[in-house]
Design a protein around this motif. Structure first.
Motif, PDB file in Angstrom:
ATOM      1  N   GLU A 168      22.971  41.989  46.663  1.00  0.00           N
ATOM      2  CA  GLU A 168      22.411  40.674  46.949  1.00  0.00           C
ATOM      3  C   GLU A 168      21.027  40.800  47.568  1.00  0.00           C
ATOM      4  O   GLU A 168      20.786  41.680  48.402  1.00  0.00           O
ATOM      5  N   LEU A 169      20.137  39.925  47.159  1.00  0.00           N
ATOM      6  CA  LEU A 169      18.787  39.875  47.714  1.00  0.00           C
ATOM      7  C   LEU A 169      18.434  38.433  48.049  1.00  0.00           C
ATOM      8  O   LEU A 169      18.810  37.505  47.324  1.00  0.00           O
ATOM      9  N   LYS A 170      17.700  38.259  49.130  1.00  0.00           N
ATOM     10  CA  LYS A 170      17.099  36.971  49.436  1.00  0.00           C
ATOM     11  C   LYS A 170      15.597  37.195  49.502  1.00  0.00           C
ATOM     12  O   LYS A 170      15.132  38.098  50.196  1.00  0.00           O
ATOM     13  N   VAL A 171      14.847  36.393  48.751  1.00  0.00           N
ATOM     14  CA  VAL A 171      13.404  36.610  48.658  1.00  0.00           C
ATOM     15  C   VAL A 171      12.642  35.379  49.132  1.00  0.00           C
ATOM     16  O   VAL A 171      13.143  34.254  49.083  1.00  0.00           O
ATOM     17  N   ARG A 172      11.400  35.620  49.571  1.00  0.00           N
ATOM     18  CA  ARG A 172      10.544  34.533  50.042  1.00  0.00           C
ATOM     19  C   ARG A 172       9.558  34.076  48.967  1.00  0.00           C
ATOM     20  O   ARG A 172       8.930  33.034  49.111  1.00  0.00           O
ATOM     21  N   ARG A 173       9.402  34.891  47.915  1.00  0.00           N
ATOM     22  CA  ARG A 173       8.407  34.571  46.892  1.00  0.00           C
ATOM     23  C   ARG A 173       9.071  34.345  45.541  1.00  0.00           C
ATOM     24  O   ARG A 173      10.245  34.618  45.364  1.00  0.00           O
ATOM     25  N   GLU A 174       8.293  33.877  44.614  1.00  0.00           N
ATOM     26  CA  GLU A 174       8.820  33.567  43.290  1.00  0.00           C
ATOM     27  C   GLU A 174       9.090  34.837  42.497  1.00  0.00           C
ATOM     28  O   GLU A 174       8.237  35.714  42.398  1.00  0.00           O
ATOM     29  N   ILE A 175      10.287  34.969  41.948  1.00  0.00           N
ATOM     30  CA  ILE A 175      10.593  36.074  41.050  1.00  0.00           C
ATOM     31  C   ILE A 175      11.182  35.495  39.765  1.00  0.00           C
ATOM     32  O   ILE A 175      11.829  34.454  39.765  1.00  0.00           O
ATOM     33  N   THR A 176      10.924  36.186  38.665  1.00  0.00           N
ATOM     34  CA  THR A 176      11.358  35.690  37.353  1.00  0.00           C
ATOM     35  C   THR A 176      12.493  36.506  36.752  1.00  0.00           C
ATOM     36  O   THR A 176      13.079  36.101  35.757  1.00  0.00           O
ATOM     37  N   ASN A 177      12.786  37.664  37.332  1.00  0.00           N
ATOM     38  CA  ASN A 177      13.934  38.436  36.858  1.00  0.00           C
ATOM     39  C   ASN A 177      14.473  39.317  37.971  1.00  0.00           C
ATOM     40  O   ASN A 177      13.774  39.641  38.937  1.00  0.00           O
ATOM     41  N   VAL A 185      14.019  53.236  35.176  1.00  0.00           N
ATOM     42  CA  VAL A 185      13.200  52.559  34.163  1.00  0.00           C
ATOM     43  C   VAL A 185      13.743  51.153  33.933  1.00  0.00           C
ATOM     44  O   VAL A 185      14.938  50.962  33.672  1.00  0.00           O
ATOM     45  N   PHE A 186      12.881  50.159  34.016  1.00  0.00           N
ATOM     46  CA  PHE A 186      13.288  48.768  33.838  1.00  0.00           C
ATOM     47  C   PHE A 186      13.704  48.509  32.393  1.00  0.00           C
ATOM     48  O   PHE A 186      13.041  48.964  31.452  1.00  0.00           O
ATOM     49  N   ASP A 187      14.796  47.788  32.201  1.00  0.00           N
ATOM     50  CA  ASP A 187      15.313  47.447  30.880  1.00  0.00           C
ATOM     51  C   ASP A 187      15.327  45.924  30.748  1.00  0.00           C
ATOM     52  O   ASP A 187      16.193  45.252  31.299  1.00  0.00           O
ATOM     53  N   SER A 188      14.367  45.382  29.992  1.00  0.00           N
ATOM     54  CA  SER A 188      14.238  43.935  29.879  1.00  0.00           C
ATOM     55  C   SER A 188      15.426  43.296  29.176  1.00  0.00           C
ATOM     56  O   SER A 188      15.721  42.110  29.383  1.00  0.00           O
ATOM     57  N   THR A 189      16.143  44.071  28.355  1.00  0.00           N
ATOM     58  CA  THR A 189      17.274  43.503  27.608  1.00  0.00           C
ATOM     59  C   THR A 189      18.484  43.281  28.498  1.00  0.00           C
ATOM     60  O   THR A 189      19.396  42.534  28.135  1.00  0.00           O
ATOM     61  N   GLN A 190      18.524  43.948  29.672  1.00  0.00           N
ATOM     62  CA  GLN A 190      19.665  43.835  30.569  1.00  0.00           C
ATOM     63  C   GLN A 190      19.376  42.989  31.807  1.00  0.00           C
ATOM     64  O   GLN A 190      20.277  42.662  32.571  1.00  0.00           O
ATOM     65  N   ALA A 191      18.114  42.631  32.004  1.00  0.00           N
ATOM     66  CA  ALA A 191      17.737  41.904  33.221  1.00  0.00           C
ATOM     67  C   ALA A 191      18.232  40.470  33.194  1.00  0.00           C
ATOM     68  O   ALA A 191      18.383  39.866  32.136  1.00  0.00           O
ATOM     69  N   ILE A 192      18.481  39.945  34.382  1.00  0.00           N
ATOM     70  CA  ILE A 192      18.835  38.537  34.532  1.00  0.00           C
ATOM     71  C   ILE A 192      17.541  37.731  34.638  1.00  0.00           C
ATOM     72  O   ILE A 192      16.746  37.936  35.558  1.00  0.00           O
ATOM     73  N   LEU A 193      17.314  36.844  33.673  1.00  0.00           N
ATOM     74  CA  LEU A 193      16.106  36.029  33.704  1.00  0.00           C
ATOM     75  C   LEU A 193      16.341  34.813  34.588  1.00  0.00           C
ATOM     76  O   LEU A 193      17.378  34.153  34.507  1.00  0.00           O
ATOM     77  N   LEU A 194      15.374  34.518  35.426  1.00  0.00           N
ATOM     78  CA  LEU A 194      15.513  33.426  36.385  1.00  0.00           C
ATOM     79  C   LEU A 194      14.456  32.361  36.137  1.00  0.00           C
ATOM     80  O   LEU A 194      13.333  32.670  35.723  1.00  0.00           O
ATOM     81  N   SER A 195      14.799  31.143  36.402  1.00  0.00           N
ATOM     82  CA  SER A 195      13.813  30.075  36.327  1.00  0.00           C
ATOM     83  C   SER A 195      12.860  30.231  37.503  1.00  0.00           C
ATOM     84  O   SER A 195      13.269  30.666  38.589  1.00  0.00           O
ATOM     85  N   PRO A 196      11.582  29.908  37.306  1.00  0.00           N
ATOM     86  CA  PRO A 196      10.637  30.011  38.434  1.00  0.00           C
ATOM     87  C   PRO A 196      11.173  29.277  39.650  1.00  0.00           C
ATOM     88  O   PRO A 196      11.660  28.148  39.552  1.00  0.00           O
ATOM     89  N   ASN A 197      11.124  29.930  40.783  1.00  0.00           N
ATOM     90  CA  ASN A 197      11.654  29.319  42.005  1.00  0.00           C
ATOM     91  C   ASN A 197      10.634  29.462  43.123  1.00  0.00           C
ATOM     92  O   ASN A 197       9.804  30.377  43.112  1.00  0.00           O
ATOM     93  N   PRO A 198      10.661  28.588  44.102  1.00  0.00           N
ATOM     94  CA  PRO A 198       9.678  28.641  45.195  1.00  0.00           C
ATOM     95  C   PRO A 198       9.959  29.712  46.223  1.00  0.00           C
ATOM     96  O   PRO A 198       9.221  29.881  47.174  1.00  0.00           O
ATOM     97  N   GLY A 199      11.020  30.474  46.058  1.00  0.00           N
ATOM     98  CA  GLY A 199      11.370  31.487  47.046  1.00  0.00           C
ATOM     99  C   GLY A 199      12.435  30.973  47.997  1.00  0.00           C
ATOM    100  O   GLY A 199      12.777  29.795  48.023  1.00  0.00           O
ATOM    101  N   GLY A 200      12.977  31.894  48.794  1.00  0.00           N
ATOM    102  CA  GLY A 200      13.997  31.514  49.756  1.00  0.00           C
ATOM    103  C   GLY A 200      15.392  31.480  49.180  1.00  0.00           C
ATOM    104  O   GLY A 200      16.331  31.094  49.863  1.00  0.00           O
ATOM    105  N   GLU A 201      15.543  31.866  47.921  1.00  0.00           N
ATOM    106  CA  GLU A 201      16.852  31.854  47.299  1.00  0.00           C
ATOM    107  C   GLU A 201      17.512  33.223  47.379  1.00  0.00           C
ATOM    108  O   GLU A 201      16.845  34.241  47.503  1.00  0.00           O
TER     109      GLU A 201
END
Length: 249
Positions: A168-177, A185-201
């Motif tokens: 689990e992570l809680k972030v203050r900035r906008e993340i998209t995945n 090595v990052f794998d774009s096919t396995q990442a969870i895509l997120l809707s733009p958020n204002p942070g704090g989630e």
């Protein structure tokens, strides 16, 4: 040696002169050069000894040197070595300027630098060394995502084949995945895509432990590594469960 009447210059001066002449130094050379330059222009500075956490470190010891500088009635931290570049996997120096390590906020500097004297954390309530050493390794992606909290809190996770680990992570900035993997090595096919958020989630990812799982677990934010955990996997659990089942029969 020929003239014993000569006064030997201070150590910092001698090291600084050698660094400037050779153009090569490790962290102590950088730190002593910086301290010497500050002394010559009347800026108060100190050399700090402590523990530097790198991507390859598995054990911690006094292995690093950096500086504190007094500007406008306040102390600030900096590490000119890490700001100047990086060493590649081929053990070659790559010149890459990184101003993050100049006057870095103490709360972020502590992620990979722990001084022998805790007062040089410049924090009101510095973590004890045990907490620092046992926390997961934090990459630059950790700061870019503005991670404010994470779970598990300890950097070493005990698990068995068949277990599911929740990160689990809680972030203050906008993340998209958001992505957790046993590979660096990052794998774009396995990442969870997120809707733009204002942070704090808060974001959660479940990772299944299999026989193929390695010893490291990487957490990615915005396609960059943010955290790394060490996995202690009991790979005999499945066999032991089978033996226990047969004994019951």
């Amino acid at each position: 040696p020929e003239d014993s009447s000569l006064v030997l210059p201070p150590l910092n001066e001698r090291v600084a002169a050698k660094v400037l002449k050779n153009g090569v130094a490790f962290c102590e050379g950088y730190s002593r050069l910086f301290k010497t330059l500050c002394d010559h222009v009347g800026i108060k500075a100190e050399i700090i000894y402590g523990y530097g956490r790198t991507n390859n470190n598995r054990r911690f010891a006094v292995n690093h040197t950096w500086n504190a500088v007094y500007i406008d009635s306040s102390w600030y931290l900096l590490v000119v070595t890490w700001a100047s570049g990086v060493v590649s996997y081929g053990n070659e120096y790559v010149r890459t300027y990184n101003d993050f390590y100049f006057l870095t906020p103490p709360a972020e500097f502590i992620r990979d630098h722990y001084p022998e004297d805790p007062q040089w954390t410049l924090l009101k309530n510095p973590p004890v060394y045990r907490e620092y050493a046992q926390s997961p390794f934090r990459y630059s992606g950790y700061m870019k995502a503005g991670v404010s909290s994470y779970f598990p809190a300890k950097g070493v996770i005990d698990a068995a084949i068949g277990d599911t680990i929740t990160i689990e992570l809680k972030v203050r900035r906008e993340i998209t995945n958001f992505f957790v993997s046993g590979s660096p090595v990052f794998d774009s096919t396995q990442a969870i895509l997120l809707s733009p958020n204002p942070g704090g989630e808060k974001f959660s990812f479940k990772y299944n432990i299999t026989a193929a799982t390695g010893e490291w677990l990487y957490v990615f934010c915005n396609e960059e590594p943010a955290l790394r955990y060490k996995l202690n996997i009991n790979k005999n659990t499945a066999a032991n469960d089978r033996i226990g089942f047969l004994k019951q029969q």
